[in-house]
Design a protein around this motif. Structure first.
Motif, PDB file in Angstrom:
ATOM      1  N   GLY A  25       0.842  -1.161   0.109  1.00  0.00           N
ATOM      2  CA  GLY A  25      -0.020   0.251  -0.151  1.00  0.00           C
ATOM      3  C   GLY A  25       0.903   1.233  -0.003  1.00  0.00           C
ATOM      4  N   LEU A  26       2.228   1.157   0.244  1.00  0.00           N
ATOM      5  CA  LEU A  26       2.863   2.330   0.014  1.00  0.00           C
ATOM      6  C   LEU A  26       3.852   2.374  -1.432  1.00  0.00           C
ATOM      7  CD1 LEU A  26       4.994   1.747   3.394  1.00  0.00           C
ATOM      8  CD2 LEU A  26       2.900   3.397   2.659  1.00  0.00           C
ATOM      9  N   ARG A  27       4.242   3.442  -1.823  1.00  0.00           N
ATOM     10  CA  ARG A  27       4.693   3.854  -3.275  1.00  0.00           C
ATOM     11  C   ARG A  27       6.008   4.407  -3.218  1.00  0.00           C
ATOM     12  NH1 ARG A  27       0.981   4.484  -7.424  1.00  0.00           N
ATOM     13  NH2 ARG A  27       1.727   6.626  -7.944  1.00  0.00           N
ATOM     14  N   PHE A  28       6.914   3.541  -3.525  1.00  0.00           N
ATOM     15  CA  PHE A  28       8.433   3.783  -3.521  1.00  0.00           C
ATOM     16  C   PHE A  28       8.773   4.436  -4.731  1.00  0.00           C
ATOM     17  CE2 PHE A  28       7.682   1.074   0.099  1.00  0.00           C
ATOM     18  CZ  PHE A  28       8.253   1.439   0.883  1.00  0.00           C
ATOM     19  N   VAL A  29       9.722   5.338  -5.109  1.00  0.00           N
ATOM     20  CA  VAL A  29      10.427   5.657  -6.361  1.00  0.00           C
ATOM     21  C   VAL A  29      11.808   5.335  -6.085  1.00  0.00           C
ATOM     22  CG1 VAL A  29      11.141   7.679  -7.788  1.00  0.00           C
ATOM     23  CG2 VAL A  29       8.731   7.110  -7.125  1.00  0.00           C
ATOM     24  N   THR A  30      12.539   4.673  -6.952  1.00  0.00           N
ATOM     25  CA  THR A  30      14.003   4.614  -6.855  1.00  0.00           C
ATOM     26  C   THR A  30      14.508   5.647  -7.667  1.00  0.00           C
ATOM     27  OG1 THR A  30      14.130   3.338  -8.977  1.00  0.00           O
ATOM     28  CG2 THR A  30      13.677   2.135  -6.796  1.00  0.00           C
ATOM     29  N   ASP A  31      15.796   6.212  -7.098  1.00  0.00           N
ATOM     30  CA  ASP A  31      16.718   7.202  -7.856  1.00  0.00           C
ATOM     31  C   ASP A  31      15.844   7.987  -8.951  1.00  0.00           C
ATOM     32  OD1 ASP A  31      18.424   5.692  -6.641  1.00  0.00           O
ATOM     33  OD2 ASP A  31      19.912   5.407  -8.155  1.00  0.00           O
ATOM     34  N   PRO A  32      15.354   9.020  -8.408  1.00  0.00           N
ATOM     35  CA  PRO A  32      14.652   9.796  -9.427  1.00  0.00           C
ATOM     36  C   PRO A  32      15.183  10.606 -10.477  1.00  0.00           C
ATOM     37  CG  PRO A  32      14.443  10.781  -7.162  1.00  0.00           C
ATOM     38  CD  PRO A  32      15.194   9.850  -7.220  1.00  0.00           C
TER      39      PRO A  32
END
Length: 258
Positions: A25-32
């Motif tokens: 239910g969480l949203r993670f972004v890698t190296d933007p």
């Protein structure tokens, strides 16, 4: 294999090292990285530049809610460009290297190797984020390439997700496998990055063949390649990745998640 199937943790890769992972239910972004194509001077003697060749298919705003950023390192523009840097303060927490957290300040939280942090899930459970070993080049490269960290996402009722960051060391992969294998989804930064003027052209990230070997070491059920396009210093792309995984008889594990 599609990342949209019910058995998979949703992952979407947006070019370069940037991916969106939906987990618990969480949203993670890698190296933007969201900038337009262009050149970035490198803080080294000589006229060396990083060259971005392709635009990102999304902007930071297009991603919607983001609960955390997994930032492998803050010192290189192909992992954190200008638009990505501007995006960081909008996110509740940015997990990164201990040294990077000191430079970034604010919402940045440094994770040493094997250190953990917990995030509350919307359903009341927790996600554990573990900082993992990574090395951005050959042994002894750290004074030049800087610190890097990888990540593992785990939760009691969910399959594990590994994000390698800019790691070139299979020895570190073996250490990670000893603690976490088998891994369900491995987001591997590939591309075989090299600089002719650095470390006699040694690998700065995994190439395709080493990526296939990393997948085997980790026992990864699914491999999502990232960090193999959109920048000129990536020496191998999708074709080479597909060929290496085919040679290793691991084609069925590949998910480009585009």
């Amino acid at each position: 294999m599609s990342s949209a199937t019910g058995e998979n943790i949703p992952v979407r890769v947006y070019g370069g090292p940037t991916a969106l992972i939906e987990y618990g239910g969480l949203r993670f972004v890698t190296d933007p990285t969201f900038d337009a194509p262009g050149e970035y001077p490198m803080p080294l003697p000589g006229d060396h530049k990083l060259v971005k060749t392709e635009p990102a298919p999304v902007s930071a705003a297009d991603l919607g809610r983001v609960d955390a950023v997994l930032l492998s390192h803050d010192g290189h523009d192909d992992n954190l460009d200008d638009a990505g840097r501007a995006f960081l303060p909008e996110v509740p927490v940015v997990f990164t290297t201990v040294s990077g957290a000191g430079r970034l300040g604010g919402n940045a939280q440094g994770l040493a190797f094997w250190e953990t942090a917990e995030l509350w899930r919307p359903d009341g459970g927790t996600v554990t984020v573990t900082g993992l070993p990574a090395r951005h080049g050959p042994e002894g490269c750290e004074p030049i390439t800087g610190d890097v960290v990888g990540f593992m996402l785990t939760s009691d009722d969910l399959p594990s997700v590994y994000v390698s960051g800019d790691n070139a060391s299979l020895d570190h992969v073996k250490e990670i496998a000893a603690k976490f294998a088998p891994v369900d989804t491995a987001v591997l930064f590939l591309g075989g990055a090299r600089m002719d003027f650095a470390f006699e052209g040694a690998l700065l990230t995994l190439d395709s063949a080493l990526g296939a070997e990393a997948a085997r070491i980790l026992g990864a059920r699914r491999v999502v390649p990232a960090h193999y396009d959109s920048w000129a210093h990536f020496k191998e792309g999708r074709k080479e990745i597909e060929a290496a995984f085919s040679e290793a008889d691991l084609t069925e594990r590949l998910d480009f998640a585009r």
